[in-house]
Design a protein around this motif. Structure first.
Motif, short mmCIF file in Angstrom:
data_model
loop_
_atom_site.label_atom_id
_atom_site.label_comp_id
_atom_site.label_asym_id
_atom_site.label_seq_id
_atom_site.Cartn_x
_atom_site.Cartn_y
_atom_site.Cartn_z
N MET A 169 -16.86 -20.91 7.35
CA MET A 169 -16.20 -22.15 7.79
C MET A 169 -14.72 -21.86 7.88
O MET A 169 -14.08 -21.60 6.85
CB MET A 169 -16.39 -23.26 6.75
CG MET A 169 -17.82 -23.71 6.55
SD MET A 169 -17.97 -24.87 5.14
CE MET A 169 -17.35 -26.39 5.84
N TYR A 170 -14.18 -21.90 9.09
CA TYR A 170 -12.73 -21.74 9.21
C TYR A 170 -12.26 -22.32 10.54
O TYR A 170 -12.93 -23.20 11.09
CB TYR A 170 -12.31 -20.26 9.04
CG TYR A 170 -10.91 -20.15 8.47
CD1 TYR A 170 -10.61 -20.72 7.25
CD2 TYR A 170 -9.89 -19.50 9.18
CE1 TYR A 170 -9.32 -20.65 6.72
CE2 TYR A 170 -8.60 -19.42 8.65
CZ TYR A 170 -8.32 -20.01 7.43
OH TYR A 170 -7.05 -19.94 6.92
N HIS A 184 -16.00 -30.67 6.85
CA HIS A 184 -15.55 -30.05 5.59
C HIS A 184 -16.19 -30.64 4.34
O HIS A 184 -16.74 -29.90 3.52
CB HIS A 184 -14.01 -30.12 5.51
CG HIS A 184 -13.45 -29.54 4.27
ND1 HIS A 184 -13.24 -30.27 3.12
CD2 HIS A 184 -13.06 -28.28 3.97
CE1 HIS A 184 -12.75 -29.49 2.18
NE2 HIS A 184 -12.62 -28.28 2.67
N ALA A 237 -19.20 -27.69 11.24
CA ALA A 237 -18.83 -27.63 9.82
C ALA A 237 -17.89 -28.76 9.38
O ALA A 237 -16.71 -28.53 9.17
CB ALA A 237 -18.22 -26.27 9.51
N HIS A 275 -14.94 -18.25 3.68
CA HIS A 275 -13.92 -18.56 4.68
C HIS A 275 -13.28 -17.22 4.98
O HIS A 275 -12.24 -16.87 4.42
CB HIS A 275 -12.92 -19.57 4.13
CG HIS A 275 -13.56 -20.76 3.46
ND1 HIS A 275 -14.08 -21.82 4.19
CD2 HIS A 275 -13.82 -21.05 2.16
CE1 HIS A 275 -14.60 -22.72 3.34
NE2 HIS A 275 -14.46 -22.27 2.11
N THR A 320 -14.44 -25.68 11.29
CA THR A 320 -14.22 -26.73 10.29
C THR A 320 -13.69 -28.02 10.92
O THR A 320 -12.74 -27.99 11.70
CB THR A 320 -13.21 -26.25 9.22
OG1 THR A 320 -13.63 -24.96 8.76
CG2 THR A 320 -13.14 -27.22 8.06
#
Lengths: 468, 468
Positions: A156-157, A218, A216, A98, A179
């Motif tokens: 992933m952010y 989570h 993505a 991240h 995300t």
């Protein structure tokens, strides 16, 4: 007559030799970049290790690889990198992070996962994360990763479109996922809004040479079944990768069993989420059936030893996953309390040592295996093994040069042992991504360190104040 | 008359002010070295962290420590180190290594302990180790350790008198023990010969400011009871430390129980070997009774997480040892297959993460605790806490300066977390030992890197050939 014939033959011979030389010169191909000398650790099918090797790069592709003398006979070049006395490796692949969380580096450690998330990470993110934050965070992350030999990473952010712009500017290769969560996040109030953002994001970066836009969701404990299925459908509409956390902690397994009478892996499979486009981070709590399923569905897994140790998540069954043919890469996870850096050289060392100690067997996982995880198997986990992960003709020219001119680097008995257990991120000297030199002599070329470090300190102050 | 009085008073006042200024200037003490600015992490009794601190050094001693403005008012100085924006820490203490084995770095990894020792290490040592070998190995080790912030280390090897000469020349502080074994070793045919060597060694270095000569019986499984007792007696005759491996592997515990119906710790105690002069490396297989005994006898223990993981020896009960008051330091162990470097920054990170994962508790061992182990508790383990281990007035001026000008070093929320989980050996900029600057701007001053690295490569070739 005899003499006359000899003269003619001699003349012909000279003529042929001249023609040959001219032909050879004419035949000499042009390379944009030649990397010459050094020990070439190819990580190809034969795991070739070539002394005094060389690589010719045309555009962003490896045009040829072989003994230096052969390559130098075949190619002229615009740019040259002298790697004599050094190691040449495929660029390292960070399968899970991240990146913008560099700005929250070590925000709070040595606490339980719950306290860490609820009291520190989520409040800090809610109060501070915006587009500018992720831009500076991504720059800092890229700076750190390039300096440690990482050429590709999966992220992933939030505001991932801005992350993509920044990553592209650094020259790095990124598999970047926005995300998806069922609760409001810094850049979205709902999954519907996130999907709308993601669809534009997927459209925008389609076909880009460096940026692979991804979806993505989570995890199973933060996304409803519908969200998970919608995410998979959206990804598949665009042929995009799916990034997800899977079976990271015991609680996730216990809850899944209680709710679905199934493991997280089995549950995701029953939702038709698993497939050869999925990159599953962690996979700590996966039993023999789960591992078989992950192999059957051709899912890529990413092992994050630092994070799993730091948060006491558990020890992923890496040798067992590899044994049944699961594609297992290596990742750092985010740097905010679950690591706290983006250093794959360290992650390799840890991955091997963690398996040895947890299995009480020094042969549980060796140096060569973990270098595979950081290179070719990382590429396989990302389903990008045709493109990256090894030094082979036709693949992208993603390579790193490591110095052996350091006290910790001499003497060298085994190249794999040396890389994994003795060399450091600070031994990475040069980084080439898609044929472009992005670091030379430890100077990162596409990023302004003198701007990024003070900005990171500024953000640090703001975040600290916001949590008072 | 009033006016005349005023003039006189004014004159007197000026006279007094001038006298005062003169007195202050006269009172300003002279320091040989001033380290100013930066965040001072003292590791003293209060675990003081001082922003914009300073240290005044006279000879090899810390003369004063406090806020920079105060120290600068009190001292003038011959030499200054500007540490603004950096961290100042006590020098790190490597409690257990076999320094000359740098020349066998990563000789063979990923094999069982037996194969490693019998097939690789012992033959390599028998064929290659001589006085010159240990000299070059010690130089290489010192170079690597200084660059990683280590100022003091405890060593067990052969030709230790030559090691001592080399260590002294580098400026490092060493607790150095000639290994005693019941079988022939490169520099001795018998324990008797080793004891004769050791006695001269102890006499020669008595009272040296940097070198502490020690006696080093290897372990209960390689030394007879008589050898162990003779070693202890010799050490006590000279008030020298005793270095020994204790309860490193399960086999040692099992054999001790079978043979003596006692644990290794209890057995050593029954031989009267344990005492406040013993530095016990590893202490992995120690139960509650052993831990109590180690505390009662005031034995110093050294935890070696890399080595214990690499060789799958087991997880030392570090929090439990600390809980009952045992002095627990940190070590790298040797770099030839059980690490493979001499990097205490990495060892701290590992020590914390290993406890978290093995106890499945992120709070099992934190950043501050492991920094203690690498500094003040390392000093306590060596029974040298009055001399080193923290930055306090009257102690030896052993300190290191770490840069925060690196991508992995920003931002900083917690100084202990940053040091342990994010900073690297390569972030150590300056090293001072006993008031003497031995590294400045990453240049090690007392060692010729350009000579040592090629020599190490040469030895590497010779060792390789000798094993063919």
């Amino acid at each position: 007559m005899k003499r006359g014939l000899a003269v003619i033959l001699l003349a012909l011979a000279f003529f042929d030799a001249g023609k040959l030389a001219a032909q050879t010169a004419a035949k000499k191909q042009h390379a944009d970049l030649l990397v010459t000398g050094g020990t070439l650790v190819a990580m190809d099918g034969d795991r070739r290790v070539l002394e005094d090797g060389a690589i010719a790069v045309q555009g962003d592709i490896i045009a040829a690889i072989g003994p230096r003398t052969d390559i130098e006979k075949q190619f002229t070049a615009t740019q040259r990198l002298d790697a004599r006395g050094k190691l040449i490796l495929p660029g390292l692949i960070n399968g899970h992070t991240h990146a913008p969380m560099t700005l929250l580096r070590a925000l709070k450690d040595d606490v339980t996962l719950d306290v860490w998330l609820q009291k520190y990470i989520f409040p800090a993110e809610a109060k501070n994360v915006n587009e500018n934050f992720v831009r500076w965070g991504a720059r800092l992350a890229a700076l750190e990763m390039i300096r440690g030999g990482t050429t590709t990473f999966a992220d992933m952010y939030y505001f991932e479109d801005a992350v993509a712009e920044e990553v592209k500017a650094t020259g790095m290769r990124g598999v970047l996922g926005e995300t998806v969560l069922d609760f409001p996040v810094p850049d979205s109030k709902s999954p519907a809004q996130t999907f709308a953002y993601t669809e534009k994001f997927l459209q925008r970066w389609k076909g880009d040479a460096l940026i692979h836009a991804a979806v993505a969701p989570h995890s199973i404990y933060t996304c409803s079944d519908k969200t998970l299925q919608d995410a998979a459908a959206l990804a598949r509409k665009y042929g995009a990768p799916i990034l997800i956390h899977v079976a990271e902690i015991k609680k996730e397994l216990d809850e899944s069993r209680a709710k679905h009478s199934m493991s997280p892996v089995a549950w995701l499979d029953s939702l038709h989420v698993l497939g050869p486009d999925v990159l599953a981070a962690h996979c700590v709590w996966v039993d023999a059936d789960d591992r078989k399923l992950l192999a059957q569905r051709d899912v890529g897994c990413v092992h994050n030893p630092s994070s799993n140790m730091m948060l006491a998540s558990g020890v992923a069954p890496v040798p067992e996953l590899r044994a049944v043919g699961v594609r297992v890469g290596l990742g750092t996870d985010g740097p905010a309390g679950s690591n706290n850096d983006l250093d794959l050289m360290e992650e390799m060392d840890l991955a091997a040592k963690l398996q040895k100690i947890s299995k009480m067997d020094p042969q549980a996982l060796g140096a060569k295996a973990v270098l595979e995880m950081a290179t070719i198997d990382g590429a396989r986990a990302l389903h990008m093994e045709k493109e990256i992960g090894s030094l082979e003709t036709g693949k992208k020219a993603d390579l790193i040069v490591l110095t052996l001119d350091a006290p910790n680097a001499v003497p060298m008995y085994d190249v794999y042992s040396q890389i994994v257990y003795a060399l450091k991120a600070s031994d990475v000297e040069t980084v080439v991504i898609g044929g472009r030199v992005v670091m030379r002599g430890r100077r990162v070329l596409m990023l302004k360190e003198e701007e990024i470090l003070p900005k990171a300190r500024e953000y640090g102050k703001k975040v600290k104040e916001s949590l008072r």
